[in-house]
Design an enzyme around this catalytic site. Structure first.
Site, PDB file in Angstrom:
ATOM      1  N   HIS A 169     -90.672   3.791   4.443  1.00  0.00           N
ATOM      2  CA  HIS A 169     -89.427   3.469   5.146  1.00  0.00           C
ATOM      3  C   HIS A 169     -89.143   4.557   6.170  1.00  0.00           C
ATOM      4  O   HIS A 169     -89.063   5.736   5.836  1.00  0.00           O
ATOM      5  CB  HIS A 169     -88.272   3.349   4.141  1.00  0.00           C
ATOM      6  N   GLU A 172     -86.597   7.635   6.030  1.00  0.00           N
ATOM      7  CA  GLU A 172     -86.578   8.498   4.843  1.00  0.00           C
ATOM      8  C   GLU A 172     -87.387   9.773   5.133  1.00  0.00           C
ATOM      9  O   GLU A 172     -88.405  10.072   4.522  1.00  0.00           O
ATOM     10  CB  GLU A 172     -87.066   7.700   3.631  1.00  0.00           C
ATOM     11  N   HIS A 306     -89.774   8.064  -1.654  1.00  0.00           N
ATOM     12  CA  HIS A 306     -88.664   7.490  -0.884  1.00  0.00           C
ATOM     13  C   HIS A 306     -87.453   8.403  -0.991  1.00  0.00           C
ATOM     14  O   HIS A 306     -87.428   9.356  -1.771  1.00  0.00           O
ATOM     15  CB  HIS A 306     -88.261   6.122  -1.458  1.00  0.00           C
ATOM     16  N   GLU A 379     -87.211   8.438  -5.742  1.00  0.00           N
ATOM     17  CA  GLU A 379     -86.129   8.350  -4.769  1.00  0.00           C
ATOM     18  C   GLU A 379     -85.538   9.748  -4.757  1.00  0.00           C
ATOM     19  O   GLU A 379     -84.916  10.181  -5.730  1.00  0.00           O
ATOM     20  CB  GLU A 379     -85.071   7.328  -5.209  1.00  0.00           C
TER      21      GLU A 379
END
Ligand code: NO5
Ligand code: CA
Ligand code: CA
Ligand code: ZN
Length: 646
Positions: A169, A172, A306, A379
């Site tokens: 992504h 990020e 991420h 994350e």
């Protein structure tokens, strides 16, 4: 059934430990307009639990964060309008990552040209252990770069392989910094740090630091002094819009599920025209399948990086069931064990990927269900929507170093992921095999002192092989050595563990590894590090935790002179059927709260965790409390005991 539904609804809020602070000031510009579908960040209110969350993903919104009553999403204007038409309150977000108030190209974050230079610099400085590899081209024809790190890097050796991917992504940006941090640790630390040396010598580590260079370049490239808040790649779609969500484009359960992704081009979770329609995912697929040698996938473990929410998550993503075809109970236990092991080391929350929402065509599902690679997602920082996707570059050093121990733990575990759940002899086999044994524990070791432990090996199948030794789970500041360093299977060695002067007190479950040339086998040893008995206390009184409600349990420390330790330990034992409802904190004598567990831990009943916290600024003597809050729902339990070692 009712119980399960409640668990999942409660799980929706597990990342919402901290209430939102006000959005960053100085913003308020509308979502960016261009030839592409306009899009922006929104908050959505008016939802009622999990079923409503899937309404958002079904409409094409990417869920960024969930808290009580409010969901943070990125969505096209079409999606936002559709949600409004459903009667939801949809508000364009100023701040919270949409629009940044510091210079767009924050000099501390790595652009694509800078990434190429950084990779080349690592290879130039360490040509014997680092190699640059091209694994394909992006939609805009950028070179997709991988780094291989291993001893004899030019040779494909018979060593367990790992893959790290970052930045699927675009926005990020912290994730590419994490990948580069890992590469630098493994190369700069080689021959200097024995732990790093051991993994570089015994593993082949592949790092793809920027999976989506086109998206990254687009995100950095606006002329209005702001980031573009871009998630997708930059592949043109037939309708004139741009972008596929790479993490919905993988070829396992691609587009399976009504709420896992959308088939509307340009949507924030658009899954592409077909599985692997994006050149970036196809390139990584081809690389991964090229690592099948002699019918065996060489890559044993994978981490996809991420931001944000501070989670360690694992398959399945396409389903909220813990067990699905290809994910048996033993597999789940392995995933839980490794996720917990990493989370214990970085303070993230472990759980199944679909804990908040279903994602189909997702990378870890493809890695696990088609390649049998133990695949996880981080994350990263932050844990809250502010600063969301755009923290200042000043956080990079601390937030990447935070994961050092967790990353090394994953790398060390990769030869046999099932070791962590006690199933190494079931799932990890070799024609020439051995066993390792030792006493289960010994007497306590004082800080600064050493203990010796006899370790024996035996041949259990085939012929004897040379064995070297290593230890997992050492407390900070402690060192270990083996004499002799190498034996032939059947021989014995002596482990000497030396506790550091400021090593934490307490009990450390060590894993002693005998690393043969064919296979590694382990034995468990419980190490107790002892400081002054005055500096430790236990409260063993069972205290019921009201549902909802808060309890405080007291330990009074007297006679422990001076400040507490930089690695003080708070060992907490809570019996509870749903720890996702609980917040656990240490209350210092001066009243300051030290967070230990913040709601979360999907699939992990009970807390039996030795939290290590820095209390070096606090006087040890005084009244300490353990505060446990149950936010309610259902789920009951008790504080069994807790021990403080300062
Ligand atoms: C990911 C999860 C599947 C990890 C996704 O916020 S994120 O987009 N980084 N979350 O939805 O693809
Ligand atoms: Ca090698
Ligand atoms: Ca190999
Ligand atoms: Zn992401």
């Amino acid at each position: 059934m009712r119980r399960r539904t409640r668990t999942l609804i409660t799980a929706l809020v597990t990342t919402a430990a901290v209430l939102l602070t006000a959005p960053a000031p100085g913003s308020g510009a509308p979502p960016e307009r261009g030839s592409d579908h306009p899009r922006g960040s929104y908050t959505v209110r008016g939802l009622a639990g999990r079923d409503d969350l899937s309404r958002l993903t079904a409409a094409g919104a990417a869920i960024d964060y969930v808290e009580h009553g409010t969901v943070y999403v990125t969505a096209t204007d079409r999606t936002a309008a559709a949600l409004r038409a459903q009667g939801l309150e949809v508000t364009a977000q100023a701040g919270a990552g949409t629009l940044v108030t510091y210079p767009r190209v924050d000099a501390g974050y790595t652009t694509y040209p800078e990434l190429l230079a950084a990779v080349d610099a690592i290879v130039a400085a360490h040509p014997g252990i680092a190699k640059r590899v091209s694994i394909g081209r992006s939609a805009e024809n950028r070179d997709l770069v991988a780094l291989k790190i291993s001893d004899n890097v030019a040779t494909d050796e018979a060593e367990p392989e790992l893959l790290f991917t970052a930045n699927q992504h675009a926005r990020e940006h912290l994730t590419v910094e994490q990948a580069l941090y890992l590469a630098k640790q493994l190369t700069d630390g080689y021959a200097a740090d024995p732990r790093v040396t051991a993994v570089v010598d015994s593993r082949e580590i592949w790092i793809v630091p920027m999976v989506n260079p086109d998206g990254v370049t687009w995100d950095f490239g606006a002329s209005n002094g702001r980031y573009r808040n871009w998630r997708l790649n930059r592949q043109p779609n037939a309708d004139g819009s741009v972008g596929t969500d790479l993490n919905r484009n993988w070829g396992y359960q691609w587009a399976c599920c009504p709420t896992g992704s959308t088939d509307i081009p340009g949507d924030e979770t658009y899954h592409g025209t077909a599985a692997f329609s994006a050149p970036e995912t196809a390139a990584i697929r081809d690389f991964v399948t090229s690592r099948v040698v002699g019918g065996k996938q060489q890559i044993k473990a994978h981490l996809d990086i991420h931001t944000y929410s501070e989670l360690v998550i694992f398959p399945a993503s396409y389903s909220q069931s813990p067990l699905v075809p290809g994910m048996a109970a033993d597999d789940r236990a392995m995933f839980q064990g490794l996720a917990r092991g990493m989370a214990d080391r970085n303070g993230y929350v472990p759980g199944q990927s679909s804990i908040m929402y279903i994602a189909d065509g997702e990378i870890t599902d493809w890695m696990w269900f088609t390649q049998h690679i133990a695949s996880f997602t981080f994350e990263m920082y932050p844990g809250t929507p502010n600063p969301g996707f755009y923290p200042p570059a000043s956080v990079i050093p601390a937030e990447t170093a935070r994961n050092r121990d967790a990353l090394l733990f994953l790398i060390e575990s990769a030869d046999c992921p099932y070791r962590v759940s006690g199933k190494e002899t079931t799932y990890c086999t070799a024609a020439d095999d051995l066993s390792v044994s030792t006493a289960t524990s010994g007497g306590p070791v004082a800080r600064g002192a050493a203990a010796t432990v006899a370790v024996t090996t035996a041949v259990t199948a085939g012929s004897a092989q040379p064995v070297t030794f290593s230890v997992l789970g050492l407390p900070p500041g402690a060192t270990a050595s083996f004499s002799p360093a190498t034996v032939t299977a059947g021989g014995s060695t002596t482990l000497t563990v030396t506790a550091g002067a400021s090593s934490p007190q307490g009990l450390f479950p060590l894993t002693i590894l005998g690393n043969g040339t064919q296979i590694s086998r382990s034995a468990a040893y419980a190490l107790t590090v002892q400081g002054s008995p005055d500096c430790t206390g236990t409260n063993d009184t069972d205290t019921a935790i009201p549902d909802p409600g808060t309890i405080n349990s007291v330990i009074t420390v007297t006679g422990c002179a001076g400040k507490a330790n930089a690695h003080s330990r708070v060992e907490v034992h809570i019996r509870h059927d749903y720890v996702g409802d609980l917040t656990v904190s240490l209350v210092r004598p001066d009243g300051v709260l030290v967070p230990l567990h913040r709601r979360g831990g999907d699939g992990y009943p009970n807390i039996d965790t030795p939290y290590v916290v820095d209390l070096s600024a606090v006087n040890a003597a005084g009244t300490w409390r353990l505060r446990v809050n149950d936010a309610g729902g259902s789920g009951t339990g008790l504080l069994d005991s807790w021990t403080l070692t300062l």
